[in-house]
Design an enzyme around this catalytic site. Structure first.
Site, short mmCIF file in Angstrom:
data_model
loop_
_atom_site.label_atom_id
_atom_site.label_comp_id
_atom_site.label_asym_id
_atom_site.label_seq_id
_atom_site.Cartn_x
_atom_site.Cartn_y
_atom_site.Cartn_z
N PRO A 131 -78.20 -49.22 35.83
CA PRO A 131 -79.60 -49.10 35.42
C PRO A 131 -79.79 -48.11 34.27
CG PRO A 131 -79.25 -48.16 37.62
CD PRO A 131 -77.98 -48.83 37.22
N GLU B 118 -73.48 -44.59 43.54
CA GLU B 118 -74.14 -43.90 42.42
C GLU B 118 -73.49 -44.23 41.08
OE1 GLU B 118 -77.05 -42.11 42.74
OE2 GLU B 118 -76.91 -42.98 44.76
N ASP C 264 -85.47 -71.45 23.45
CA ASP C 264 -85.75 -70.43 24.46
C ASP C 264 -86.74 -69.38 24.00
OD1 ASP C 264 -83.90 -71.45 26.21
OD2 ASP C 264 -82.31 -70.06 25.63
N ARG D 134 -74.53 -70.07 29.26
CA ARG D 134 -75.30 -71.23 28.80
C ARG D 134 -75.39 -71.30 27.28
NH1 ARG D 134 -80.51 -70.04 27.61
NH2 ARG D 134 -81.43 -72.07 28.13
N1 ADE Z 1 -76.94 -51.76 38.85
C1 ADE Z 1 -77.98 -51.32 39.58
N2 ADE Z 1 -79.14 -51.59 39.00
C2 ADE Z 1 -78.85 -52.23 37.83
C3 ADE Z 1 -79.61 -52.74 36.77
N3 ADE Z 1 -80.95 -52.68 36.76
N4 ADE Z 1 -78.97 -53.31 35.73
C4 ADE Z 1 -77.63 -53.36 35.71
N5 ADE Z 1 -76.86 -52.89 36.68
C5 ADE Z 1 -77.45 -52.32 37.74
#
Ligand code: ADE
Length: 259
Positions: A86, A113, A170, A155
């Site tokens: 994230p 984590e 797209d 794709r």
């Molecule tokens: N791992 C946990 N959350 C994630 C996200 N939003 N994007 C990519 N990998 C992740």
């Protein structure tokens, strides 16, 4: 294209046997190899994580096991390495296009984590390494993010989509109605439970259909993604677009209204 995926949950990748991606694998367009990270552990518990230095909640994935796994999977090769997290750079259609041009991708799925940062530092000396996020929310691990990326990238490979124009049309595709999401679509029957297909789509008038589609794309983008409309270069809007946006109470800078 070759894809290697290292994860403690290889079962997550069963969907890659299905549909477009499954067919691409059968045809040999995509060579997907999924690896169990625990195969590179040496203890009876097959440990892959440990407590974080500096304290705090959760566990961090140990560098040694990742190092052994990656070394064996890549050999002397130099895939582009993607680490889903994230805290990574955003995954966009543009990045999907870029990655679709690579011959070999290696995905390293973290859990907990995350992976000890020295793993990324180590491979950055030899490979192009990108930490990538699929959106501003936190998943339990990188596996689902990799499924998303593999589908978006797969794709785009030549011959994977039945209709090559589909990828060109797209939402977000470079050169499409840039910065607009696509409007609604309809098929037969012309009336369903009293809901009629917009008459213009049955008219056979290509110019009017194109104009209607653009209007609907603008409306939907303004409703669902106002930040995309705010980012549109006014130079790319014609008089009709500007009139529509005004009717929808979207304010265009007065100096751009004159054009
Ligand atoms: N791992 C946990 N959350 C994630 C996200 N939003 N994007 C990519 N990998 C992740």
């Amino acid at each position: 294209m070759r894809l290697d995926i290292i994860s403690i949950f290889p079962e997550y990748f069963a969907p890659l046997d299905v549909s477009l991606i499954g067919k691409a694998r059968e045809r040999g367009t995509l060579d997907v190899r999924v690896h169990q990270l625990r195969d590179w552990t040496h203890d009876v518990h097959k440990t892959v994580d440990d407590t974080p230095y500096g304290g705090g909640p959760g566990m961090v994935m140990k560098p040694e096991v990742w190092g052994e796994a990656i070394d064996e999977v890549i050999g002397d090769g130099t895939p582009r390495m993607i680490v889903p997290t994230p805290s990574g750079r955003p995954f966009t259609q543009e990045l999907a296009q870029e990655l679709a041009g690579e011959p070999w991708l290696l995905f390293a799925c973290g859990r907990y984590e995350g992976i000890d940062s020295r793993v990324m530092a180590e491979y950055s000396t030899r490979l192009r390494v990108d930490e990538v996020s699929i959106g501003d929310y936190v998943l339990a691990g990188g596996e689902v993010a990799v499924l998303v990326m593999v589908e978006a990238i797969g794709r785009l490979l030549p011959g994977v989509l039945g209709n090559a124009q589909s990828a060109v049309d797209d939402s977000f595709a470079p050169g499409s109605m840039r910065n607009l999401v696509e409007g609604p679509v309809y098929t037969k029957p012309p009336v369903w439970r009293g809901h009629e297909v917009p008459a213009v789509l049955l008219s056979g008038h290509h110019g009017k259909v194109a104009r209607w589609r653009r209007d609907e794309a603008l409306r939907r983008t303004l409703r669902n993604r106002p930040e995309l409309v705010a980012a549109i270069d006014p130079e790319t809007l014609d008089k009709h677009d500007k009139k529509l946006l005004e009717e929808l109470s979207f304010r265009i800078a007065p100096e751009d209204m004159a054009n």
